[in-house]
Design an enzyme around this catalytic site. Structure first.
Site, short mmCIF file in Angstrom:
data_model
loop_
_atom_site.label_atom_id
_atom_site.label_comp_id
_atom_site.label_asym_id
_atom_site.label_seq_id
_atom_site.Cartn_x
_atom_site.Cartn_y
_atom_site.Cartn_z
N THR A 11 17.49 11.44 -12.81
CA THR A 11 17.85 10.04 -13.09
C THR A 11 19.00 9.99 -14.08
O THR A 11 19.15 10.90 -14.91
CB THR A 11 16.64 9.26 -13.66
N ASN A 13 19.14 7.24 -15.91
CA ASN A 13 18.66 6.15 -16.76
C ASN A 13 17.71 6.70 -17.84
O ASN A 13 16.58 7.08 -17.56
CB ASN A 13 17.95 5.12 -15.86
N GLY A 15 16.23 5.15 -20.20
CA GLY A 15 15.06 4.30 -20.43
C GLY A 15 13.91 4.70 -19.53
O GLY A 15 12.76 4.85 -19.96
N LYS A 16 14.22 4.91 -18.26
CA LYS A 16 13.19 5.36 -17.31
C LYS A 16 12.62 6.70 -17.75
O LYS A 16 11.41 6.93 -17.70
CB LYS A 16 13.80 5.57 -15.91
N ASP A 76 13.37 4.55 -7.66
CA ASP A 76 14.28 3.44 -7.40
C ASP A 76 13.56 2.15 -7.78
O ASP A 76 12.40 1.95 -7.42
CB ASP A 76 14.73 3.40 -5.94
N GLY A 152 17.81 -2.40 -19.63
CA GLY A 152 18.05 -3.24 -18.46
C GLY A 152 17.65 -4.70 -18.67
O GLY A 152 18.06 -5.35 -19.64
N TYR A 153 16.81 -5.20 -17.78
CA TYR A 153 16.41 -6.61 -17.80
C TYR A 153 15.26 -6.90 -18.77
O TYR A 153 14.77 -8.04 -18.82
CB TYR A 153 15.99 -7.03 -16.38
N ASP A 154 14.82 -5.91 -19.52
CA ASP A 154 13.65 -6.10 -20.40
C ASP A 154 13.75 -7.30 -21.34
O ASP A 154 12.74 -8.00 -21.53
CB ASP A 154 13.39 -4.82 -21.23
N ARG A 181 6.63 0.45 -13.47
CA ARG A 181 6.71 1.90 -13.67
C ARG A 181 5.38 2.44 -14.19
O ARG A 181 4.92 3.50 -13.76
CB ARG A 181 7.83 2.22 -14.66
P1 ITT Z 1 18.76 6.03 -11.47
O1 ITT Z 1 19.78 7.01 -11.92
O2 ITT Z 1 17.33 6.52 -11.68
O3 ITT Z 1 18.98 5.50 -10.08
P2 ITT Z 1 19.43 3.30 -12.32
O4 ITT Z 1 19.55 2.68 -13.69
O5 ITT Z 1 20.63 3.28 -11.42
O6 ITT Z 1 18.88 4.79 -12.51
P3 ITT Z 1 17.77 1.69 -10.47
O7 ITT Z 1 18.84 1.54 -9.45
O8 ITT Z 1 16.44 2.17 -10.03
O9 ITT Z 1 18.18 2.64 -11.68
O10 ITT Z 1 17.52 0.34 -11.29
C1 ITT Z 1 18.02 -0.89 -10.93
C2 ITT Z 1 18.29 -1.75 -12.14
O11 ITT Z 1 17.06 -2.28 -12.63
C3 ITT Z 1 18.98 -1.05 -13.30
O12 ITT Z 1 19.94 -1.94 -13.87
C4 ITT Z 1 17.85 -0.81 -14.28
O13 ITT Z 1 18.31 -0.81 -15.62
C5 ITT Z 1 16.95 -2.02 -14.01
N1 ITT Z 1 15.57 -1.68 -14.32
C6 ITT Z 1 14.79 -0.79 -13.66
N2 ITT Z 1 13.60 -0.69 -14.27
C7 ITT Z 1 13.62 -1.54 -15.32
C8 ITT Z 1 12.71 -1.85 -16.35
O14 ITT Z 1 11.53 -1.25 -16.43
N3 ITT Z 1 13.08 -2.74 -17.27
C9 ITT Z 1 14.28 -3.35 -17.20
N4 ITT Z 1 15.21 -3.10 -16.29
C10 ITT Z 1 14.88 -2.19 -15.35
#
Ligand code: ITT
Length: 207
Positions: A11, A13, A15-16, A76, A152-154, A181
């Site tokens: 990933t 991300n 945060g994830k 995803d 992200g949208y948190d 998650r």
């Molecule tokens: P990968 O490298 O794992 O794909 P990404 O940030 O591109 O990471 P996604 O496409 O899965 O991840 O995420 C889509 C969007 O939703 C992205 O802007 C994330 O920050 C947001 N998002 C996902 N999970 C979230 C959470 O738990 N809280 C807030 N925003 C979240």
């Protein structure tokens, strides 16, 4: 740390990554980010499961199945707004980069229908198989961005069943009680537990 207790999370991300580390550590599993130079190119699809499956196939080929590790994981996720029939959904990363939370709040200014849902699909390659776990979390888009935690949208999402705080006002542990998650990771933990795959159980093979 025993490599056979380590899951490689492919990933970009952080945060994830941090949330997965916290959730799986309690269970004795170590989560490591797999570092790669280029982001895995995501396919365009309206189905999160399809995107996660494609990401997992690509991730496994990059990691080369990493036989010294317990598994390879991807996720995803998407943020689905009721007012816009689910948009941004699979386009959530792009919309977050371009509009951001303030942009979402502006588009919902004066709108009563503020329902939203987070969904995610976690894919893990384990024992030569690809397995998927889904999680979702319903809630409302707040009127203002609040809180400094999470990502992200948190700051603009208030989960149903909570005390009115946004995810960004919660600790990671609190967020995981409600979050998409947290629920998907719990299913993953249960899956390993059912197969006696916890690090303390000598890694029985899957039946
Ligand atoms: P990968 O490298 O794992 O794909 P990404 O940030 O591109 O990471 P996604 O496409 O899965 O991840 O995420 C889509 C969007 O939703 C992205 O802007 C994330 O920050 C947001 N998002 C996902 N999970 C979230 C959470 O738990 N809280 C807030 N925003 C979240």
């Amino acid at each position: 740390m025993d490599e056979k207790t380590t899951i490689l999370f492919v990933t970009s991300n952080l945060g994830k990554l941090s949330e997965a580390k916290i959730a799986l550590k309690q269970f004795g599993l170590n989560v490591e980010a797999f570092q790669f130079n280029e982001e895995i190119q995501e396919i365009q699809s309206s189905d999160l499961h399809f995107v996660a499956a494609d990401k997992l196939t690509k991730a496994v080929s990059i990691v080369k199945a990493s036989s010294d590790k317990l598994g390879v994981m991807v996720e995803d996720a998407g943020f689905f707004l009721e007012e816009y029939s689910g948009f941004p959904g699979v386009y959530s990363a792009y919309v977050h980069k371009t509009l951001g939370n303030q942009g979402i709040l502006r588009t919902l200014n004066g709108v009563e229908k503020r329902g939203a849902i987070f969904r995610c699909v976690i894919g893990i390659y384990f024992n030569g198989r690809e397995i998927f776990f889904e999680g979702s979390c319903k809630g409302q888009v707040s009127k203002k961005a609040k809180g400094k935690n999470g990502f992200g949208y948190d700051p603009i999402f208030i989960p149903d069943g909570g005390d009115g705080r946004t995810f960004a006002e919660m600790t990671s542990e609190e967020k995981q009680i409600f979050s998409h998650r947290g629920k998907a990771l719990k299913k993953l933990r249960d899956y390993f537990e059912e197969r006696n795959q916890s690090p303390t159980s000598n890694h029985g093979s899957e039946s």
